[in-house]
Design an enzyme around this catalytic site. Structure first.
Site, PDB file in Angstrom:
ATOM      1  N   THR A 378      23.816  40.578  73.048  1.00 20.90           N
ATOM      2  CA  THR A 378      25.354  40.540  73.692  1.00 20.90           C
ATOM      3  C   THR A 378      24.936  40.632  75.143  1.00 20.90           C
ATOM      4  O   THR A 378      23.448  40.615  75.603  1.00 20.90           O
ATOM      5  CB  THR A 378      25.827  41.890  73.264  1.00 20.90           C
ATOM      6  OG1 THR A 378      26.372  41.525  71.826  1.00 20.90           O
ATOM      7  CG2 THR A 378      27.140  42.159  74.023  1.00 20.90           C
ATOM      8  N   THR A 396      29.994  38.597  74.160  1.00 22.24           N
ATOM      9  CA  THR A 396      28.898  38.383  72.896  1.00 22.24           C
ATOM     10  C   THR A 396      29.618  37.249  72.226  1.00 22.24           C
ATOM     11  O   THR A 396      30.528  36.951  72.466  1.00 22.24           O
ATOM     12  CB  THR A 396      28.722  39.619  72.213  1.00 22.24           C
ATOM     13  OG1 THR A 396      27.738  39.552  71.284  1.00 22.24           O
ATOM     14  CG2 THR A 396      30.061  39.943  71.366  1.00 22.24           C
ATOM     15  N   ASN A 398      27.823  37.690  69.131  1.00 18.63           N
ATOM     16  CA  ASN A 398      26.902  38.406  68.204  1.00 18.63           C
ATOM     17  C   ASN A 398      25.365  38.065  67.957  1.00 18.63           C
ATOM     18  O   ASN A 398      24.726  38.708  68.917  1.00 18.63           O
ATOM     19  CB  ASN A 398      27.759  38.086  66.706  1.00 18.63           C
ATOM     20  CG  ASN A 398      27.785  39.367  65.975  1.00 18.63           C
ATOM     21  OD1 ASN A 398      27.235  40.437  66.326  1.00 18.63           O
ATOM     22  ND2 ASN A 398      27.725  39.041  64.615  1.00 18.63           N
ATOM     23  N   SER A 449      33.961  46.405  66.880  1.00 17.97           N
ATOM     24  CA  SER A 449      33.105  46.142  67.867  1.00 17.97           C
ATOM     25  C   SER A 449      32.443  47.420  68.137  1.00 17.97           C
ATOM     26  O   SER A 449      33.055  48.433  68.594  1.00 17.97           O
ATOM     27  CB  SER A 449      33.640  45.214  69.060  1.00 17.97           C
ATOM     28  OG  SER A 449      32.579  45.279  70.161  1.00 17.97           O
ATOM     29  N   GLY A 469      23.340  45.705  72.698  1.00 17.97           N
ATOM     30  CA  GLY A 469      22.486  46.399  71.918  1.00 17.97           C
ATOM     31  C   GLY A 469      23.077  46.737  70.333  1.00 17.97           C
ATOM     32  O   GLY A 469      22.624  47.775  69.785  1.00 17.97           O
ATOM     33  N   GLY A 470      24.139  45.997  70.036  1.00 20.09           N
ATOM     34  CA  GLY A 470      24.793  46.303  68.591  1.00 20.09           C
ATOM     35  C   GLY A 470      25.249  47.563  68.548  1.00 20.09           C
ATOM     36  O   GLY A 470      25.698  48.185  69.213  1.00 20.09           O
TER      37      GLY A 470
END
Length: 582
Positions: A378, A396, A398, A449, A469-470
């Site tokens: 992202t 992002t 993903n 998200s 960074g998820g």
């Protein structure tokens, strides 16, 4: 200013005049300044930062700059974001003293039912969920750019998008991270003729230093600039998107493309010590989690604790917030999200009461009755302008290069955000996070998200921060807030070592050298499982890091601007620039 690491510190400061350039040397006033001395932009790529300043020089404000930076990143960081993805824009309008959250998250196509993602044995088909047409939600970023330009900017969209159009047409040098990312996703990328036309235009995969040109993307951006959102969601571009998806076996309709709309939402806000935290509401899970974690931790003076105790308490707060994320959070337009309850100080106090100061709480002992990682690729940028407007933006596609699919003739790399839904209840997605009914796919629904663009506001300082960074986005922003609260400067905040816990799996993960052996041993005697990277244990000298935090700060007492781009960033050379005539 350059350092020897060869990493790009992508923070440029635009000073209003030569006097303000030396504001840091002047004697600080006793009264907080009402406006910053110039503009600060921090992004993950120098060309995107420069696009923002080009827009400022043309008479734009922070919101015009946000459009320019976002679009430029969509060109130069296809590994991370793009017109085929979505994003969250947290904005502060200084004139009206108003904060607004612009939700440009992708939505589920009509055809994307949970059953469509199951194989013949009833198990989740990971390839369908992450690669190609079924992995892609309806993009939101183009509508977001049009909305922000028309509602909050000063300049026409043609002006704000001009740098991105130029970068797409003339090209930019491929950097090492893009080359490595393509190599990892090459098998998927080269399934699709439209993708091959972009990334194999010269017959070979992208190589560091060569120029990557994207003429189809330039034309798509030009149509967006000329016609606004209709230039993307209707007409020629929309038809090419639908045809490209259909050619690979997917199903999008003209009606659902034309129906896409951004949502303006009220940001979450809560107090932590002397700060007001303004952050992302659902369908982001980040703001709710931040409120829970910080209000749990507020009872302790973390600065007085030893490292193991501090990490232990912080991890226990993380554990509880991520447990609630699993079961309660989703798109508020489709499910009832108990935000008021989850973010109430009394609820945090109840969670705090379940924490033993010297023992880990096994995650399996927290209620698991259905009552919950986006990828690191992202991107985030932060802006403060000379009027005090600010933007914190995370966007992002993903996973690395999203779904890998570029519909021919568009240049638009589609996202693979469908994997962020709970496609099969209780089954972890590509990054280990699972969910249930609140985050199940429905036509037009936004997937949950972790993106967490955030403002921190006190009487004497304003900070803007965020990161990719998820699921670790949330905990990285948490650690950044704790750093600013301890009076660290932006560069120190961006460099803080990082650790993370997300309820399940029940383990602390950490960057290289974030937790030393003695501290890890003490945490393990408290009942924690600590996953230290192999290179840390072996002493190989290699690095295991995550995130790419971008932050800017306005010191209102000294009336100075400062900022930092994550020293972990692998793009370019470290560089900080001050200028009186930009």
């Amino acid at each position: 200013m350059r350092n020897g690491s060869g990493l790009l510190l992508l923070v440029l400061l635009l000073c209003a005049n030569s006097a303000s350039a030396s504001a840091a040397e002047a004697t600080p006033t006793l009264v907080a300044a009402k406006q910053p001395p110039g503009t600060a932009i921090a992004s993950a790529h120098a060309l995107a930062t420069e696009a923002g300043f080009e827009t400022i020089r043309a008479g734009g404000n922070a919101f015009d700059a946000a459009v320019a930076v976002s679009a430029a990143l969509s060109v130069v960081e296809p590994i991370s974001s793009g017109l085929g993805g979505g994003g969250f824009f947290l904005l502060h309008d200084a004139r009206n003293q108003r904060d607004v959250f612009v939700d440009a998250r992708e939505t589920a196509p009509i055809a994307a039912t949970p059953e469509a993602y199951l194989d013949e044995d009833g198990e989740l088909d990971r390839d369908l969920a992450t690669n190609g047409p079924w992995a892609a939600g309806i993009p939101g970023l183009p509508a977001g750019l049009d909305h922000i330009a028309s509602r909050y900017g000063r300049l026409p969209l043609e002006t704000s998008l001009a740098p991105a159009i130029r970068l797409a047409r003339e090209g930019f040098p491929v950097y090492a991270r893009l080359e490595r990312g393509y190599a990892r996703r090459r098998e998927v990328m080269e399934r699709y003729p439209g993708t091959r036309a972009v990334f194999l235009a010269d017959g070979d995969p992208p190589t560091e230093g060569e120029i990557l040109r994207q003429p189809d993307l330039a034309r798509t951006l030009e149509r967006l600039a000329e016609h606004g959102a209709d230039g993307f969601y209707r007409g020629e571009v929309a038809e090419k998107l639908r045809a490209g998806v259909a050619a690979e076996g997917g199903r999008w309709t003209a009606e659902e493309l034309a129906a896409y709309r951004v949502r303006e939402r009220e940001p979450l806000r809560f107090g932590y010590h002397d700060w007001e935290i303004v952050t992302a509401p659902p369908p982001s899970s980040g703001g709710v989690a931040l409120a829970q974690m910080l209000q749990i931790l507020e009872a302790w003076d973390l600065s007085t604790l030893d490292a193991a105790s501090r990490i232990h308490l912080t991890v226990e707060a993380m554990r509880r917030a991520f447990r609630d994320r699993t079961f309660y959070l989703g798109d508020p337009d489709f499910v009832e999200v108990p935000v008021e309850l989850l973010t109430h100080p009394a609820y945090a106090a109840g969670l705090r009461a379940t924490i033993h100061p010297e023992r880990a709480t096994p995650s399996q002992l927290l209620s698991g009755e259905p009552t919950p990682l986006e990828d690191e690729h992202t991107t985030h940028f932060s802006i403060i302008d000379s009027e005090g407007n600010r933007a914190s933006v995370t966007q992002t596609v993903n996973l690395t290069f999203g779904s890998g699919l570029v519909p021919p003739g568009t240049g638009v790399l589609l996202n693979n955000e469908m994997d962020d839904f709970a496609l099969k209840p209780g089954t972890p997605n590509a990054f280990g996070v699972m969910g249930y009914a609140a985050n199940a796919p429905e036509p037009g629904k936004r997937m949950l998200s972790s993106m967490t663009p955030t403002f921190m506001v006190s009487d004497d300082r304003v900070a803007v921060l965020g990161t990719p960074g998820g699921s670790r986005i949330i905990t990285m922003v948490l650690l950044g807030i704790l750093g600013f609260d301890e009076d660290l400067d932006p560069q120190q905040v961006a460099a803080l070592p990082r650790f993370h816990h997300q309820w399940m799996p029940d383990a602390i993960s950490a960057e290289s050298n974030a937790i030393d052996a003695d501290v890890a041993a003490k945490l393990e005697t408290m009942g924690h499982t600590v996953k230290r990277p192999p290179d840390t244990v072996s002493g190989s000298g290699s690095s295991h890091t995550w995130g790419n935090l971008q932050t800017v700060q306005w010191d209102r007492v000294g009336n100075t601007l400062s900022g930092a781009s994550d020293p972990r960033s692998p793009v370019g050379e470290a560089d900080v620039e001050l200028s009186a005539d930009r």
